[in-house]
Design a protein around this motif. Structure first.
Motif, PDB file in Angstrom:
ATOM      1  N   ILE A  18       5.122   5.999 -12.895  1.00 55.04           N
ATOM      2  CA  ILE A  18       5.043   5.144 -11.717  1.00 55.04           C
ATOM      3  C   ILE A  18       3.816   4.256 -11.867  1.00 55.04           C
ATOM      4  O   ILE A  18       2.954   4.510 -12.708  1.00 55.04           O
ATOM      5  N   ALA A  19       3.725   3.215 -11.060  1.00 50.70           N
ATOM      6  CA  ALA A  19       2.545   2.340 -11.079  1.00 50.70           C
ATOM      7  C   ALA A  19       2.323   1.798  -9.681  1.00 50.70           C
ATOM      8  O   ALA A  19       3.270   1.618  -8.913  1.00 50.70           O
ATOM      9  N   SER A  20       1.053   1.528  -9.365  1.00 56.17           N
ATOM     10  CA  SER A  20       0.728   0.926  -8.078  1.00 56.17           C
ATOM     11  C   SER A  20       0.937  -0.582  -8.157  1.00 56.17           C
ATOM     12  O   SER A  20       1.181  -1.133  -9.228  1.00 56.17           O
ATOM     13  N   MET A  21       0.853  -1.231  -6.999  1.00 54.29           N
ATOM     14  CA  MET A  21       1.055  -2.676  -6.955  1.00 54.29           C
ATOM     15  C   MET A  21      -0.241  -3.389  -7.356  1.00 54.29           C
ATOM     16  O   MET A  21      -1.220  -3.356  -6.611  1.00 54.29           O
ATOM     17  N   GLY A  22      -0.259  -4.012  -8.522  1.00 49.85           N
ATOM     18  CA  GLY A  22      -1.487  -4.637  -9.003  1.00 49.85           C
ATOM     19  C   GLY A  22      -2.445  -3.573  -9.496  1.00 49.85           C
ATOM     20  O   GLY A  22      -2.055  -2.563 -10.063  1.00 49.85           O
ATOM     21  N   THR A  23      -3.724  -3.773  -9.253  1.00 56.13           N
ATOM     22  CA  THR A  23      -4.731  -2.836  -9.755  1.00 56.13           C
ATOM     23  C   THR A  23      -5.147  -1.813  -8.709  1.00 56.13           C
ATOM     24  O   THR A  23      -5.841  -0.854  -9.027  1.00 56.13           O
ATOM     25  N   SER A  24      -4.777  -2.014  -7.447  1.00 62.69           N
ATOM     26  CA  SER A  24      -5.252  -1.117  -6.391  1.00 62.69           C
ATOM     27  C   SER A  24      -4.360   0.106  -6.270  1.00 62.69           C
ATOM     28  O   SER A  24      -3.142   0.004  -6.274  1.00 62.69           O
ATOM     29  N   PHE A  25      -4.998   1.263  -6.191  1.00 63.51           N
ATOM     30  CA  PHE A  25      -4.324   2.539  -5.958  1.00 63.51           C
ATOM     31  C   PHE A  25      -4.800   3.003  -4.595  1.00 63.51           C
ATOM     32  O   PHE A  25      -6.001   3.089  -4.342  1.00 63.51           O
ATOM     33  N   ARG A  29       0.822  -1.206   0.000  1.00 65.58           N
ATOM     34  CA  ARG A  29       0.000   0.000   0.000  1.00 65.58           C
ATOM     35  C   ARG A  29       0.859   1.260   0.000  1.00 65.58           C
ATOM     36  O   ARG A  29       0.372   2.337  -0.337  1.00 65.58           O
ATOM     37  N   ARG A  30       2.120   1.127   0.374  1.00 63.03           N
ATOM     38  CA  ARG A  30       2.998   2.290   0.450  1.00 63.03           C
ATOM     39  C   ARG A  30       4.126   2.239  -0.586  1.00 63.03           C
ATOM     40  O   ARG A  30       5.102   2.975  -0.474  1.00 63.03           O
TER      41      ARG A  30
END
Length: 630
Positions: free
Chosen positions: A290-297, A250-251
């Protein structure tokens, strides 16, 4: 390598403004004498992170993390102390003598975290070697090159391959065992799966490996992508590392370590949907991705972005799913960081950034990203049209009502007028009629968090949680316990000790005096030693002599408000509290030792008597802690 002399450390620390160094990672705003921002060490919805340029230290009123410029770099970037000194010297253009340069890769204060980083670094080298240098990685390398990955990009992002060599061949586990890594460390690394019999097996098999790095560029996790014939409906396309002591999904933002350097030049970061999008964009010259981990932002990721830049561009696919994802991301950012400027870049439907680069090339991609930005309002007015037939009166009325709801949140009346004019022109309507309908809508309520008014002490209107007895440095905020009577007495007494020479002489003259809490006694001894060859107290210099938990304690001491007019009476009251507590703490310690001895010799009667006595002592101690100092 020789130890850096304290005199040289002091000169380097004094050569910079701590706010300038921390400002590279945290957006700070002037508030009174200090600067404040969102704390980078925990989820911080209301700015509670304070930087004191005059005294050269930072303090969080919420999680209580504290330190000087060196300890900030140590804690935020996982640096060793010598490496932090070297970084500050570079920032100040201070020529550090050659014998003190070239310290090894960052080593956090937590030895286990250092080992976790080391095993991830070794795994990265192994997977990369398999991909580019062995027959086992040939098909994976072909897959990447067919998707437009150049050798330079593969090396830049240290892409790798975890081969599937059968159940009997665990390539990473065998490598880690030969390298001497501890079994318990491997269990905690997230790189292995533990079987029911305790044996460890590689988590990743037959996958292209994307190293996930922290903001300092150290690998903290992996994402493995299945490819080719092995991909199936029952197999997840991406398999990510589980969370560990060094990885919190999440971070974590993919490529933030490289993107933030580019963002300092252009003023924004660009949020893509996937790792390949980020890498392809980087190769095409758009290096802010940049990108988040998987689909969750997540809101935590939004806060991290808001500390880095003032603008975020969201560049998702232009298809229906991509537009829905853009809408969700906009709402999350607006709720979490309302001051962060937003722009949307929608790629043509059916093309993600990776595919666009391959089809049209780098130059056209750069041009598209630069000239196809739109505001959130533009995006939403377009997004509202999905599924509607605007030639039908009912759909048109529904659309116009929804559009007015979007326009009403624009804070600038001139901006509202521009969009109303667009609607009126497109649909042949009277702009005045639209303005009247807009005026009849209830105005949105803007909730603004109260600003922190920091004059060097506790912010006005902010009631900080009580201080912790002990702080463990990690990605999570420390768990705090209520500030006891003895804690408060100890902190006030140390505050006077640091700032008043008469109080210092008075306390040092009490030969039998000791703080009942070991943490405060240690801090007292370090400060006392500091004054043995220094006349003026320098909180930043003393922090160099302390471990992180003690730095936090000193930060709490510095933030204590003390009564200068009645200091002698306050000091007397504090000493009375501590003199009461110390014999009780000693008696508890002696009783615990006696219980251990009685248990060893099997004296049941003595054990029962001593246990009852210990319970009573704890009850007395607890009753003292719940009282207040007047």
């Amino acid at each position: 390598m020789p130890k850096i002399p304290e005199e040289l450390i002091n000169r380097i620390r004094s050569a910079v403004n701590i706010a300038d160094v921390i400002g590279q990672d945290v957006q700070l705003q002037k508030q009174g004498k200090n600067l404040v921002g969102h704390c980078p060490f925990h989820q911080d919805n209301t700015p509670s992170f304070s930087v004191n340029p005059e005294k050269q230290f930072f303090y969080c009123f919420s999680c209580h993390r504290s330190g000087n410029v060196f300890s900030f770099l140590q804690q935020y970037h996982h640096l060793s102390f010598p490496e932090a000194v070297e970084e500050v010297a570079k920032f100040a253009n201070f020529q550090l003598p050659q014998e003190y340069q070239g310290h090894p890769q960052a080593t956090p204060a937590n030895p286990e975290q250092a080992q976790l980083l080391k095993i991830h670094a070794e795994a990265t080298k192994l997977y990369h070697h398999v991909l580019v240098n062995t027959p086992a990685g040939k098909l994976a390398l072909q897959y990447l090159t067919q998707r437009g990955m150049t050798v330079d990009l593969i090396n830049q992002f240290e892409l790798g391959y975890a081969p599937d060599l059968g159940a009997d061949k665990q390539i990473l586990h065998e490598y880690a065992q030969k390298a001497g890594f501890d079994y318990q460390l491997l269990r905690k690394s997230g790189l292995f799966v533990e079987r029911h019999d305790g044996q460890l097996r590689d988590r990743f098999h037959g996958r292209v490996m994307y190293p996930i790095k922290d903001s300092h560029g150290q690998v903290i996790a992996f994402s493995g992508r299945i490819f080719g014939k092995k991909a199936s409906a029952n197999t997840p396309k991406y398999l990510n590392s589980p969370e560990t002591d060094i990885f919190n999904k999440r971070r974590t933002l993919f490529n933030l370590n490289l993107a933030r350097e580019a963002a300092r030049e252009v003023g924004h970061l660009t949020l893509f949907e996937g790792f390949m999008d980020v890498i392809s964009a980087y190769g095409a010259g758009v290096k802010t991705g940049i990108a988040s981990m998987g689909t969750s932002f997540t809101s935590e990721q939004v806060q991290i972005i808001a500390r880095q830049v003032k603008q975020l561009n969201i560049a998702y696919d232009g298809d229906e799913a991509g537009q829905a994802a853009i809408d969700r991301a906009l709402k999350l950012v607006e709720d979490t960081a309302p001051n962060l400027n937003l722009r949307v870049v929608q790629l043509p439907a059916g093309l993600d950034p990776d595919e666009y680069v391959q089809k049209y090339g780098a130059i056209k991609f750069q041009d598209y990203m630069e000239h196809r930005e739109e505001t959130p309002v533009d995006f939403r007015l377009s997004y509202l049209r999905n599924g509607l037939n605007l030639k039908k009166q009912s759909d048109l009325i529904a659309y116009l009502k929804a559009a007015l709801q979007v326009i009403r949140v624009i804070p600038d009346p001139l901006g509202q007028s521009v969009y109303l004019k667009k609607l009126a022109t497109e649909f042949g309507l009277d702009q005045g009629s639209l303005e009247r309908q807009l005026a009849e809508l209830p105005q949105p309520q803007v909730v603004t968090p109260p600003p922190i008014e920091d004059n060097g002490e506790i912010p006005h209107g902010f009631d900080p949680p009580p201080a912790p007895e002990k702080v463990i440095i990690s990605n999570q905020p420390p768990v705090t316990q209520p500030l006891s009577k003895t804690d408060r007495a100890a902190q006030i007494l140390l505050k006077y000790y640091c700032s008043d020479q008469d109080i210092r002489y008075q306390l040092d003259a009490r030969l039998e005096f000791r703080f009942p809490q070991a943490s405060y006694q240690h801090l007292y001894e370090v400060i006392k030693d500091y004054f043995s060859d220094q006349e003026k107290f320098d909180v930043a210099a003393v922090m160099d002599r302390l471990e992180p938990a003690a730095q936090t304690l000193l930060g709490q001491v510095e933030k204590q408000l003390v009564n200068e007019e009645e200091k002698q009476q306050v000091v007397k009251d504090c000493l009375f509290v501590l003199d009461q507590e110390f014999p009780l703490a000693q008696k508890i310690e002696e009783t615990q030792a006696a219980i251990n001895e009685a248990s060893m010799i099997g004296d049941t009667d003595q054990l029962v008597r001593l246990t009852t006595e210990l319970v009573q002592l704890y009850q007395r101690q607890q009753s003292m802690k719940t009282e207040e100092i007047n």
